[in-house]
Design a protein around this motif. Sequence first.
Motif, PDB file in Angstrom:
ATOM      1  N   LEU A   1      31.268 -86.647 -50.413  1.00 30.40           N
ATOM      2  CA  LEU A   1      30.405 -85.725 -49.672  1.00 30.40           C
ATOM      3  C   LEU A   1      31.194 -84.554 -49.113  1.00 30.40           C
ATOM      4  O   LEU A   1      30.703 -83.431 -49.039  1.00 30.40           O
ATOM      5  CB  LEU A   1      29.673 -86.466 -48.553  1.00 30.40           C
ATOM      6  N   ASP A   2      32.455 -84.801 -48.757  1.00 30.70           N
ATOM      7  CA  ASP A   2      33.315 -83.725 -48.261  1.00 30.70           C
ATOM      8  C   ASP A   2      33.552 -82.680 -49.352  1.00 30.70           C
ATOM      9  O   ASP A   2      33.488 -81.476 -49.090  1.00 30.70           O
ATOM     10  CB  ASP A   2      34.641 -84.309 -47.772  1.00 30.70           C
ATOM     11  N   GLU A   3      33.801 -83.137 -50.582  1.00 30.47           N
ATOM     12  CA  GLU A   3      33.994 -82.201 -51.691  1.00 30.47           C
ATOM     13  C   GLU A   3      32.723 -81.409 -51.970  1.00 30.47           C
ATOM     14  O   GLU A   3      32.773 -80.206 -52.218  1.00 30.47           O
ATOM     15  CB  GLU A   3      34.400 -82.954 -52.960  1.00 30.47           C
ATOM     16  N   VAL A   4      31.576 -82.081 -51.913  1.00 31.03           N
ATOM     17  CA  VAL A   4      30.293 -81.407 -52.154  1.00 31.03           C
ATOM     18  C   VAL A   4      30.097 -80.307 -51.117  1.00 31.03           C
ATOM     19  O   VAL A   4      29.722 -79.179 -51.460  1.00 31.03           O
ATOM     20  CB  VAL A   4      29.111 -82.407 -52.130  1.00 31.03           C
ATOM     21  N   ARG A   5      30.385 -80.613 -49.862  1.00 32.07           N
ATOM     22  CA  ARG A   5      30.234 -79.603 -48.798  1.00 32.07           C
ATOM     23  C   ARG A   5      31.163 -78.409 -49.024  1.00 32.07           C
ATOM     24  O   ARG A   5      30.772 -77.257 -48.840  1.00 32.07           O
ATOM     25  CB  ARG A   5      30.494 -80.233 -47.434  1.00 32.07           C
TER      26      ARG A   5
ATOM     27  N   ILE B   1      27.287 -77.649 -59.174  1.00 33.65           N
ATOM     28  CA  ILE B   1      26.440 -76.557 -58.691  1.00 33.65           C
ATOM     29  C   ILE B   1      25.091 -76.580 -59.389  1.00 33.65           C
ATOM     30  O   ILE B   1      24.043 -76.458 -58.742  1.00 33.65           O
ATOM     31  CB  ILE B   1      27.156 -75.201 -58.863  1.00 33.65           C
ATOM     32  N   MET B   2      25.085 -76.779 -60.712  1.00 32.53           N
ATOM     33  CA  MET B   2      23.809 -76.866 -61.428  1.00 32.53           C
ATOM     34  C   MET B   2      22.956 -78.012 -60.904  1.00 32.53           C
ATOM     35  O   MET B   2      21.743 -77.871 -60.732  1.00 32.53           O
ATOM     36  CB  MET B   2      24.040 -77.024 -62.930  1.00 32.53           C
ATOM     37  N   SER B   3      23.588 -79.132 -60.631  1.00 31.69           N
ATOM     38  CA  SER B   3      22.870 -80.289 -60.094  1.00 31.69           C
ATOM     39  C   SER B   3      22.272 -79.971 -58.720  1.00 31.69           C
ATOM     40  O   SER B   3      21.102 -80.275 -58.455  1.00 31.69           O
ATOM     41  CB  SER B   3      23.824 -81.484 -59.992  1.00 31.69           C
ATOM     42  N   ARG B   4      23.073 -79.365 -57.856  1.00 33.80           N
ATOM     43  CA  ARG B   4      22.598 -79.058 -56.495  1.00 33.80           C
ATOM     44  C   ARG B   4      21.493 -78.001 -56.524  1.00 33.80           C
ATOM     45  O   ARG B   4      20.552 -78.056 -55.732  1.00 33.80           O
ATOM     46  CB  ARG B   4      23.759 -78.605 -55.612  1.00 33.80           C
ATOM     47  N   VAL B   5      21.582 -77.026 -57.441  1.00 35.11           N
ATOM     48  CA  VAL B   5      20.516 -76.028 -57.589  1.00 35.11           C
ATOM     49  C   VAL B   5      19.253 -76.721 -58.090  1.00 35.11           C
ATOM     50  O   VAL B   5      18.155 -76.488 -57.586  1.00 35.11           O
ATOM     51  CB  VAL B   5      20.946 -74.874 -58.534  1.00 35.11           C
ATOM     52  N   ASN B   6      19.402 -77.592 -59.077  1.00 34.87           N
ATOM     53  CA  ASN B   6      18.268 -78.331 -59.637  1.00 34.87           C
ATOM     54  C   ASN B   6      17.566 -79.183 -58.574  1.00 34.87           C
ATOM     55  O   ASN B   6      16.346 -79.325 -58.591  1.00 34.87           O
ATOM     56  CB  ASN B   6      18.742 -79.204 -60.799  1.00 34.87           C
ATOM     57  N   GLU B   7      18.340 -79.745 -57.646  1.00 35.34           N
ATOM     58  CA  GLU B   7      17.782 -80.572 -56.574  1.00 35.34           C
ATOM     59  C   GLU B   7      17.224 -79.735 -55.421  1.00 35.34           C
ATOM     60  O   GLU B   7      16.656 -80.269 -54.491  1.00 35.34           O
ATOM     61  CB  GLU B   7      18.870 -81.494 -56.018  1.00 35.34           C
ATOM     62  N   GLY B   8      17.435 -78.416 -55.474  1.00 36.03           N
ATOM     63  CA  GLY B   8      16.955 -77.545 -54.402  1.00 36.03           C
ATOM     64  C   GLY B   8      17.892 -77.476 -53.208  1.00 36.03           C
ATOM     65  O   GLY B   8      17.541 -76.925 -52.167  1.00 36.03           O
ATOM     66  N   ARG B   9      19.097 -78.012 -53.337  1.00 39.58           N
ATOM     67  CA  ARG B   9      20.073 -77.995 -52.239  1.00 39.58           C
ATOM     68  C   ARG B   9      20.803 -76.659 -52.145  1.00 39.58           C
ATOM     69  O   ARG B   9      21.311 -76.292 -51.106  1.00 39.58           O
ATOM     70  CB  ARG B   9      21.108 -79.104 -52.418  1.00 39.58           C
ATOM     71  N   LEU B  10      20.900 -75.960 -53.276  1.00 44.10           N
ATOM     72  CA  LEU B  10      21.495 -74.623 -53.320  1.00 44.10           C
ATOM     73  C   LEU B  10      20.497 -73.690 -53.993  1.00 44.10           C
ATOM     74  O   LEU B  10      19.698 -74.126 -54.817  1.00 44.10           O
ATOM     75  CB  LEU B  10      22.794 -74.614 -54.142  1.00 44.10           C
TER      76      LEU B  10
END
Length: 154
Positions: free
Chosen positions: A45-49, A79-88
């Motif tokens: 989670l630290d890396e994701v942040r 990044i693609m995953s986080r955009v797809n999930e609506g987080r970015l």
Amino acid sequence: MNAIADKFPSRRIPDPEEFIEIFYMNKSRTNIYTAFENLDFHWSLDEVRKVEDAYEQDLPVDLIADAIGRHADEVGMLIMSRVNEGRLKPRATGAYGWSLPFDPAKNDWLTEGQKNAIVRILKSGASRADIAQAVGIPTRLVDYLWRKRKGTDA
């Protein structure tokens, strides 16, 4: 009913192998190729942040990857995953953030000579904003290169 109850109407609990087979191995294949098998798509989670913060500051994927010690494809997939999930939110400028001088022979945003020139100018006392304006790059990139050169980049 939920998916597990639909697959197991007798209400017996499936063993782990059976569960994986039913829910994840739903395509029959004889010859397989695993894409990106040499890359690591597991993240703390630290890396994701850290990646999300850098992405939101418009840093390009290759600089983010370099800063956290990961492969650019791993960062790009996160990044693609986080955009797809609506987080970015997708950036209008794309994953690379901004247009910079690009040296295709080195596959690098700036040549080593350009990077060294920026560091030399910084050492001469010019402000980072002045250097960024003169070179035509964001001040954040000048800051990043300076921290990296000094070994203080996190």
